[in-house]
Design a protein around this motif. Sequence first.
Motif, PDB file in Angstrom:
ATOM      1  N   GLU A 155       1.661   2.018  -9.080  1.00 41.69           N
ATOM      2  CA  GLU A 155       1.910   3.455  -8.998  1.00 41.69           C
ATOM      3  C   GLU A 155       2.965   3.769  -7.937  1.00 41.69           C
ATOM      4  O   GLU A 155       3.896   4.537  -8.147  1.00 41.69           O
ATOM      5  CB  GLU A 155       0.607   4.188  -8.660  1.00 41.69           C
ATOM      6  CG  GLU A 155      -0.486   4.077  -9.718  1.00 41.69           C
ATOM      7  CD  GLU A 155      -0.212   4.962 -10.914  1.00 41.69           C
ATOM      8  OE1 GLU A 155       0.780   5.736 -10.886  1.00 41.69           O
ATOM      9  OE2 GLU A 155      -0.985   4.897 -11.891  1.00 41.69           O
TER      10      GLU A 155
ATOM     11  N   THR B  53      -2.521   0.252  -7.460  1.00 41.36           N
ATOM     12  CA  THR B  53      -1.866   1.152  -6.506  1.00 41.36           C
ATOM     13  C   THR B  53      -0.404   0.758  -6.311  1.00 41.36           C
ATOM     14  O   THR B  53       0.490   1.617  -6.265  1.00 41.36           O
ATOM     15  CB  THR B  53      -2.608   1.137  -5.153  1.00 41.36           C
ATOM     16  OG1 THR B  53      -3.933   1.616  -5.337  1.00 41.36           O
ATOM     17  CG2 THR B  53      -1.900   1.997  -4.119  1.00 41.36           C
TER      18      THR B  53
ATOM     19  N   ARG C 141       0.919  10.155  -6.732  1.00 40.97           N
ATOM     20  CA  ARG C 141       0.257   9.424  -7.810  1.00 40.97           C
ATOM     21  C   ARG C 141      -1.256   9.597  -7.776  1.00 40.97           C
ATOM     22  O   ARG C 141      -1.927   9.415  -8.787  1.00 40.97           O
ATOM     23  CB  ARG C 141       0.601   7.927  -7.719  1.00 40.97           C
ATOM     24  CG  ARG C 141       2.095   7.641  -7.677  1.00 40.97           C
ATOM     25  CD  ARG C 141       2.824   8.222  -8.874  1.00 40.97           C
ATOM     26  NE  ARG C 141       2.401   7.624 -10.131  1.00 40.97           N
ATOM     27  CZ  ARG C 141       2.776   8.048 -11.321  1.00 40.97           C
ATOM     28  NH1 ARG C 141       3.589   9.102 -11.425  1.00 40.97           N
ATOM     29  NH2 ARG C 141       2.357   7.429 -12.414  1.00 40.97           N
ATOM     30  N   TYR C 142      -1.813   9.912  -6.575  1.00 38.09           N
ATOM     31  CA  TYR C 142      -3.253  10.121  -6.434  1.00 38.09           C
ATOM     32  C   TYR C 142      -3.511  11.500  -5.807  1.00 38.09           C
ATOM     33  O   TYR C 142      -4.010  11.608  -4.683  1.00 38.09           O
ATOM     34  CB  TYR C 142      -3.886   9.029  -5.563  1.00 38.09           C
ATOM     35  CG  TYR C 142      -3.783   7.639  -6.126  1.00 38.09           C
ATOM     36  CD1 TYR C 142      -4.633   7.217  -7.146  1.00 38.09           C
ATOM     37  CD2 TYR C 142      -2.841   6.737  -5.644  1.00 38.09           C
ATOM     38  CE1 TYR C 142      -4.542   5.942  -7.672  1.00 38.09           C
ATOM     39  CE2 TYR C 142      -2.733   5.450  -6.159  1.00 38.09           C
ATOM     40  CZ  TYR C 142      -3.592   5.055  -7.182  1.00 38.09           C
ATOM     41  OH  TYR C 142      -3.502   3.792  -7.700  1.00 38.09           O
TER      42      TYR C 142
ATOM     43  N   ALA D 192      -6.628   8.738 -11.518  1.00 41.18           N
ATOM     44  CA  ALA D 192      -6.005   7.417 -11.524  1.00 41.18           C
ATOM     45  C   ALA D 192      -6.880   6.395 -10.800  1.00 41.18           C
ATOM     46  O   ALA D 192      -7.029   5.251 -11.247  1.00 41.18           O
ATOM     47  CB  ALA D 192      -4.623   7.491 -10.868  1.00 41.18           C
ATOM     48  N   LEU D 193      -7.479   6.808  -9.699  1.00 39.70           N
ATOM     49  CA  LEU D 193      -8.338   5.898  -8.945  1.00 39.70           C
ATOM     50  C   LEU D 193      -9.617   5.594  -9.713  1.00 39.70           C
ATOM     51  O   LEU D 193     -10.071   4.441  -9.772  1.00 39.70           O
ATOM     52  CB  LEU D 193      -8.654   6.518  -7.574  1.00 39.70           C
ATOM     53  CG  LEU D 193      -8.997   5.565  -6.423  1.00 39.70           C
ATOM     54  CD1 LEU D 193      -7.932   4.492  -6.258  1.00 39.70           C
ATOM     55  CD2 LEU D 193      -9.157   6.364  -5.127  1.00 39.70           C
TER      56      LEU D 193
ATOM     57  N   ALA E 194     -13.056   6.985  -4.496  1.00 36.98           N
ATOM     58  CA  ALA E 194     -12.836   7.378  -5.891  1.00 36.98           C
ATOM     59  C   ALA E 194     -13.916   8.350  -6.345  1.00 36.98           C
ATOM     60  O   ALA E 194     -13.633   9.362  -7.007  1.00 36.98           O
ATOM     61  CB  ALA E 194     -12.820   6.142  -6.786  1.00 36.98           C
TER      62      ALA E 194
ATOM     63  N   TYR F  40       2.262   7.826  -2.667  1.00 40.94           N
ATOM     64  CA  TYR F  40       0.835   7.572  -2.933  1.00 40.94           C
ATOM     65  C   TYR F  40       0.136   8.875  -3.303  1.00 40.94           C
ATOM     66  O   TYR F  40      -0.607   8.942  -4.299  1.00 40.94           O
ATOM     67  CB  TYR F  40       0.183   6.950  -1.695  1.00 40.94           C
ATOM     68  CG  TYR F  40      -1.294   6.670  -1.859  1.00 40.94           C
ATOM     69  CD1 TYR F  40      -1.739   5.426  -2.296  1.00 40.94           C
ATOM     70  CD2 TYR F  40      -2.248   7.637  -1.583  1.00 40.94           C
ATOM     71  CE1 TYR F  40      -3.099   5.157  -2.453  1.00 40.94           C
ATOM     72  CE2 TYR F  40      -3.603   7.388  -1.742  1.00 40.94           C
ATOM     73  CZ  TYR F  40      -4.020   6.155  -2.175  1.00 40.94           C
ATOM     74  OH  TYR F  40      -5.359   5.900  -2.338  1.00 40.94           O
TER      75      TYR F  40
ATOM     76  N   ASN G 217      -3.976   1.600   0.895  1.00 38.28           N
ATOM     77  CA  ASN G 217      -5.303   2.019   0.418  1.00 38.28           C
ATOM     78  C   ASN G 217      -6.300   2.140   1.557  1.00 38.28           C
ATOM     79  O   ASN G 217      -6.981   3.161   1.707  1.00 38.28           O
ATOM     80  CB  ASN G 217      -5.824   1.030  -0.624  1.00 38.28           C
ATOM     81  CG  ASN G 217      -5.350   1.338  -2.024  1.00 38.28           C
ATOM     82  OD1 ASN G 217      -5.147   2.502  -2.384  1.00 38.28           O
ATOM     83  ND2 ASN G 217      -5.163   0.312  -2.835  1.00 38.28           N
TER      84      ASN G 217
ATOM     85  N   ASP H 188     -10.378  11.484  -8.128  1.00 35.48           N
ATOM     86  CA  ASP H 188      -8.995  11.286  -8.573  1.00 35.48           C
ATOM     87  C   ASP H 188      -8.978  10.466  -9.861  1.00 35.48           C
ATOM     88  O   ASP H 188      -9.568   9.380  -9.938  1.00 35.48           O
ATOM     89  CB  ASP H 188      -8.204  10.571  -7.484  1.00 35.48           C
ATOM     90  CG  ASP H 188      -6.749  10.402  -7.865  1.00 35.48           C
ATOM     91  OD1 ASP H 188      -5.957  11.307  -7.573  1.00 35.48           O
ATOM     92  OD2 ASP H 188      -6.411   9.367  -8.474  1.00 35.48           O
TER      93      ASP H 188
ATOM     94  N   VAL I 151      -6.938  12.415  -4.199  1.00 39.75           N
ATOM     95  CA  VAL I 151      -7.249  11.904  -2.865  1.00 39.75           C
ATOM     96  C   VAL I 151      -6.751  12.879  -1.808  1.00 39.75           C
ATOM     97  O   VAL I 151      -7.457  13.205  -0.843  1.00 39.75           O
ATOM     98  CB  VAL I 151      -6.619  10.513  -2.656  1.00 39.75           C
ATOM     99  CG1 VAL I 151      -6.810  10.044  -1.219  1.00 39.75           C
ATOM    100  CG2 VAL I 151      -7.221   9.508  -3.626  1.00 39.75           C
TER     101      VAL I 151
END
Length: 957
Positions: free
Chosen positions: A769, A766, A823-824, A751-752, A744, A820, A790, A749, A827
Amino acid sequence: MSKPKTLVLVDGSSYLYRAYHAMPDLRAVPGDPHSPATGAIRGMVNMMQALSKQVQADYAACVFDASGPTFRDALYPQYKAQRAPMPDDLRAQIAPIHEVVRLLGWPVLAITGVEADDVIGTLAVAAARQGIEVIVSSGDKDLSQLVNEHITIIDTMNGKKRDVAGVTAEFGVPPALMVDFQALVGDTVDNVPGVPKVGPKTAAKWLMEYGSLDALVARAGEIKGVVGENLRGALGWLPTARQLVTIKTDCDLDGHVPGLPAMDSIAVGAQQTGALRDFYQQYGFKGLASALGAAPAQAAPAPTPKKAAKKPSDNLTSDLFADADLSATDTAGADTTTAPPDGPDTTTDPASADPASTLRCDTLLTWADFDRWLARLQGAELVAIDTETTSLDAMRAEIVGISFSVQPDEAAYIPLRHAGPDAPEQLPFDAVLARLKPWLQDASRPKLGQHIKYDRHVFANHGIEVQGYAHDTMLQSYVLEVHKPHNLTSLAQRHLGRSGIAYEDLCGKGAHQIPFAQVDVAKAAEYAGEDADQTLQVHGALWPLLQADDKLRAIYALEMQSSEALYRIERNGVLIDAPTLATQSHELGQRILQLEQEAYEIAGQPFNLASPKQLGEIFFDKLGMPVVKKTATGARSTDEEVLEKLALDYPLPAKLLEHRSLSKLKGTYTDKLAQLALPRTGRVHTHYAQAVAVTGRLSSAEPNLQNIPIRTPEGRRIRAAFVAPPGCVLASADYSQIELRIMAHLSGDHALLHAFQQGLDVHRATAAEVFGVSVHQVTSEQRRYAKVINFGLIYGMSSFGLAKNLGIETKAAAAYIDKYFQRYPGVKQYMDDTKAQAKAMGYVETVLGRRLYLPEINSPNGPRRAAAERAAINAPMQGTAADLIKLAMVKVQQALDAHQPAIKMILQVHDELVFELPESEVDWLRHEIPRLMASVADLRVPLLAEVGVGRNWDEAH
């Protein structure tokens, strides 16, 4: 009768491809992917040097293929048509390879229009006719047809020897029939067809039965079945095939090798030391260049004595490419090392030549000499110290002698417990230590060592707590050149151009090795003084490099502080409950026996559970299980991966997996832990190797306490045998999701970052998401999927790997990964940017600036490059986590010393610190340790450490 002369012929084309594929993607400027590639050059140098050690030659040549067609191309246009073109970075290294081979003293031949095999064949046969013994160095089986009583083939890479008996045993036919054998079998590498469906066994059987290919062809009508039809169908082709595979032994080499058959033109030459040193420097081989020193020119390189240490080193890489300026890296998800953390120090550069030693070492046998040197120690700005001992086990080792150096080329040795038949009278052991103790324990007197943690334990075994260690050359090397060996022999060769006395030369080896205490004192003094002097001079070479780089100097300071904390942890040890372990061993033994009986019942017969052959017969022949995969030799595999897959549908593989797991637990832990406890303490004192993993992570050995399995109840129970003494408890403080938090921070990121900043369950967040539901709607199964995603992405897991872990289709796993990253996105951007940075720089860095080299990041080998890309993503997180736990260890130990000396830090396991403390101090620890651990770094997300307390390590979790 005089000994016959020897001709050594090297298959240079085979060598250079082997060197290219065996070596990492080395560059003339380390870390610069745009500088010339040098891996094949460096590998070629090592291979030629290794060969020179193995054989002594009067005549020699290294033979390469020249560019352009040969008669075989005209005979058969498809000859070698399937071969991939030579990689560009290998092609660029061919001319330098030819040059360095010549500089090493080897004649080089590459003759237009003639293949290397034919040049080798012509030279070998001409020499053999003159009574010269011929050795051909190659891994190419095609050359086996040349073998006779005067011509032998060796393969130095795997130790294989092909003489007449060796060829016959390997192929089933003698060398005289190898041309016929090759014609029948064909050569897929050179795109030469053989007889369809005829393999080595059939070809050998036919030739031994009929005597030759001609005789077989004459009676081809007798061969039954499909292979007979195939043979008869190939009769028109076989003469061409035989011509293609036959090595010519009558090539016209005039103008290239004039003087045949006299051989004078390929006599072994002298190594051109000056030009060779310039070549090494040009291509970045600093270790090889410095090792040449002022050595006189010599014939092809001869063996150099190796030096073995009397104490363990944290990094003991030693192989064919020992000083190849390599950059090692972790594979995804795990630290890797190239050698065990403890053992004799055996690394040496095969090209090293030690200049004449100017060291003067005083042997202190009188109080007058001792006092004179003690005064020098007390007045010196920095003193290098080294101990000679009775054992590699730091907690059990006792001093035999002590050496010092206060300025280059001057040293002293105090023999204290030499007891050989000619040993002189020595100063009293206790009196010497008593007079050294004030200086050793004076923190204001700066001291230096190589692997100081070991020497600190040795002195502590005699009641001396050494203070004032300012430097450790092993750790200096670890920070500056993590990808290279860090033992003293390697450091001296790399940075001083010096080698030294071999430990085996003093003590012997194997069953005949004598204790160091029985070594002649004069020789022991030279050896020990040399160690102290080299340590001082290596420091002089490395310390300025650290001073010039603020980031690396800070990492070095952290490593020195960590060494102090680890010394304390190792010294404290952890108390072992032997009766508990004995009970567990008995119970495991009973369960193992029960599993054996259950396996016999399922199989319907007794069998050896450790025999792959018997397992294969029962699994596949008797029980009809499907064959999942085969071994390299074609046998049906029953390895752990196969068992795990079969265990999903069959009970017997499941029993075997459980049997293997419990047997390993019993043999590695419950049977042995109590035996490893130190009798005087009743505690296990593990050794933490600090200079092994390139990410900075620690490794534990003797015993390894970092790999105790905790995913099974039986594995977790082992921790119950790590106990607190009466009136005390154990506490475990563990960083929570440390690598995800670092991800993170590094990726930024949103959201993270939000999930961690708000204290959310990041796996649940997660899942919400990825599956498009609210946090409150996430099921336990969805959270499990998210957890695997993750952690999997941190280690560069592919959709195939994710599918395997989750037990789903690859397409579904790929969809989860895509979702994933949607949404991230930060990353994904971090991963892409990190890989690009690694490709440009050749390394990545941790948050604190630890440098992590990635030698394969631009490799033309796809799997190696992919592994390096995964490591580029993971290494900054794994390395930063290692830095953080070291910072925590140092900060916590300082706090304990200042406020709570009754609390002992006794273990470090990955992201966890374990303490032994009086019950009355639990409240202080619960409050202070998490606060201290959370405050070691200021990241964009909070660090969180969680504490558990119990009577044993298992309860503390």
